[in-house]
Design a protein around this motif. Structure first.
Motif, short mmCIF file in Angstrom:
data_model
loop_
_atom_site.label_atom_id
_atom_site.label_comp_id
_atom_site.label_asym_id
_atom_site.label_seq_id
_atom_site.Cartn_x
_atom_site.Cartn_y
_atom_site.Cartn_z
N ASP A 1 0.72 -1.07 -0.17
CA ASP A 1 0.01 0.04 0.06
C ASP A 1 0.73 1.46 -0.11
O ASP A 1 0.54 2.16 -0.65
CB ASP A 1 -1.09 -0.14 1.28
CG ASP A 1 -1.94 1.13 1.18
OD1 ASP A 1 -2.80 0.77 0.15
OD2 ASP A 1 -1.89 2.06 2.16
N TRP B 1 2.22 1.84 -3.51
CA TRP B 1 1.07 2.31 -4.29
C TRP B 1 1.05 3.89 -4.09
O TRP B 1 0.84 4.49 -5.16
CB TRP B 1 -0.28 1.70 -4.29
CG TRP B 1 -1.57 2.26 -4.73
CD1 TRP B 1 -2.29 3.00 -4.16
CD2 TRP B 1 -1.74 2.51 -6.08
NE1 TRP B 1 -3.37 3.38 -4.72
CE2 TRP B 1 -2.95 3.28 -6.24
CE3 TRP B 1 -0.98 2.51 -7.40
CZ2 TRP B 1 -3.35 3.66 -7.38
CZ3 TRP B 1 -1.59 2.81 -8.41
CH2 TRP B 1 -2.71 3.48 -8.73
N PHE C 1 5.19 -0.65 -10.12
CA PHE C 1 4.40 -1.31 -9.18
C PHE C 1 3.35 -2.50 -9.70
O PHE C 1 3.08 -3.47 -8.98
CB PHE C 1 3.26 -0.01 -8.58
CG PHE C 1 2.19 -0.81 -7.76
CD1 PHE C 1 2.72 -0.81 -6.48
CD2 PHE C 1 0.86 -0.66 -8.21
CE1 PHE C 1 1.58 -1.28 -5.64
CE2 PHE C 1 -0.04 -1.14 -7.43
CZ PHE C 1 0.10 -1.28 -6.08
N ASN D 1 -2.30 -7.08 -7.31
CA ASN D 1 -2.98 -6.04 -6.41
C ASN D 1 -4.25 -5.35 -6.99
O ASN D 1 -4.67 -5.34 -8.26
CB ASN D 1 -1.99 -5.22 -6.12
CG ASN D 1 -2.24 -4.12 -4.98
OD1 ASN D 1 -2.73 -3.12 -5.16
ND2 ASN D 1 -1.88 -4.61 -3.82
N HIS E 1 -5.03 -2.38 -6.95
CA HIS E 1 -4.75 -1.00 -7.41
C HIS E 1 -4.14 -1.09 -9.00
O HIS E 1 -3.97 -0.19 -9.35
CB HIS E 1 -3.70 -0.27 -6.63
CG HIS E 1 -4.35 0.04 -5.16
ND1 HIS E 1 -5.38 0.71 -5.18
CD2 HIS E 1 -3.91 -0.44 -3.98
CE1 HIS E 1 -5.68 0.81 -3.72
NE2 HIS E 1 -4.71 0.06 -2.96
N ALA F 1 -3.71 1.74 -11.66
CA ALA F 1 -2.50 2.25 -12.30
C ALA F 1 -2.43 2.08 -13.78
O ALA F 1 -1.62 2.91 -14.50
CB ALA F 1 -1.27 1.04 -11.64
#
Length: 301
Positions: free
Chosen positions: A170, A173, A188, A195, A197, A201
């Motif tokens: 986290d 990110w 990332f 993940n 996210h 991204a």
């Protein structure tokens, strides 16, 4: 004599033909246990109260009593006061037996309740542990630690380790998001392909690439964006911009070609007309001499 009915336990005279309560025959059908003294039926081979064996000699008094039953019938019945001072041993035994049985049953119920409750808690804890380990949300793992304080040490340690990993991801990110850098966002994604996210991204990278193409505003820039993001959010917009630039370029080329033709025509029209030059005449050929005009050859000597 007032006795206790061997069948129902109510008081009845030993001379009564039947018990007024249960209707069982009394006169001539009962005898006394030689061991505990309770009245029982003559046909019984065992005393229901003390469970001792009944032999023939024990029933003789009752037999003699039945023989002389007629003489007793002729005598007036004298009521007797029940002997209440004699303790009811049988009733106390039954009461205590009931209490003991009830207490044992209560204990069994309590222990079964505790067992099933603990088993249910263990099953709930196991399901919560599996869900937490498969989750990518730090809040889910923290909730497990808060709810299941008495969970096994192995489970709590695994959850804590997984929580630390998620917290680090986290933080990565947050740093990549704040940088607004395509390189940081792509790094990332490469490190954390599963993940939650990752989708965000990729959308950010898509937006950054389109913004760069739009800033350059060339066919090559838009073509590069479309090649890299065939499913991109701005694909249609990039395609429209590409077609617009191509049409503008083609229009400019045609306009330049037309302008060039017009300039050539205007230049040709601006030049004055020149008179035509006479062609140069060639000199006349000499007339050929006839053979007669030629000098005669010298005579040979």
């Amino acid at each position: 004599m007032i006795i206790k009915c061997p069948e129902c336990g109510h008081q009845v005279s030993d001379r009564a033909k039947t018990c007024p309560s249960c209707g069982i025959e009394i006169a001539g059908k009962i005898t006394r246990c030689p061991d505990c003294g309770e009245y029982i039926f003559k046909d019984d081979r065992e005393c229901p109260n003390c469970h001792c064996s009944i032999n023939a000699s024990a029933s003789e008094p009752a037999t003699g009593q039945s023989v002389n039953s007629q003489s007793y019938a002729m005598m007036p019945e004298i009521p007797e006061i029940p002997q209440t001072e004699e303790p009811k041993k049988t009733g106390h035994k039954i009461l205590w037996s009931s209490i003991v049985v009830g207490f044992v049953i209560a204990l069994i119920i309590v222990f079964l309740g505790i067992y099933f409750y603990q088993k249910s808690q263990q099953e709930n804890e196991m399901r919560a542990y599996e869900n937490a380990m498969m989750s990518a949300e730090p809040a889910v793992l923290q909730n497990f630690l808060d709810m299941y304080i008495d969970a096994s040490v192995a489970h709590r340690d695994s959850i804590k380790a997984h929580l630390e990993i998620l917290k680090k991801v986290d933080r990565d990110w947050q740093n990549a998001f704040a940088s607004q850098s395509k390189a940081a966002l792509q790094l990332f994604i490469d490190r954390n392909p599963e993940n939650i996210h990752v989708t965000e991204a990729r959308l950010m990278i898509d937006s950054l690439d389109f913004a760069a193409a739009k800033l350059e505003d060339t066919m090559d820039a838009y073509q590069k964006y479309m090649d890299s993001h065939q499913q991109g959010v701005y694909y249609d917009e990039a395609a429209n911009a590409y077609d617009r630039i191509r049409e503008e370029t083609e229009a400019k080329r045609r306009q330049a070609q037309q302008d060039s033709i017009m300039k050539a025509q205007q230049a040709a029209e601006a030049q004055p007309a020149q008179p035509a030059q006479p062609k140069p005449t060639q000199p006349a050929a000499k007339p050929a001499q006839s053979k007669s005009a030629q000098p005669a050859a010298k005579p040979a000597h």
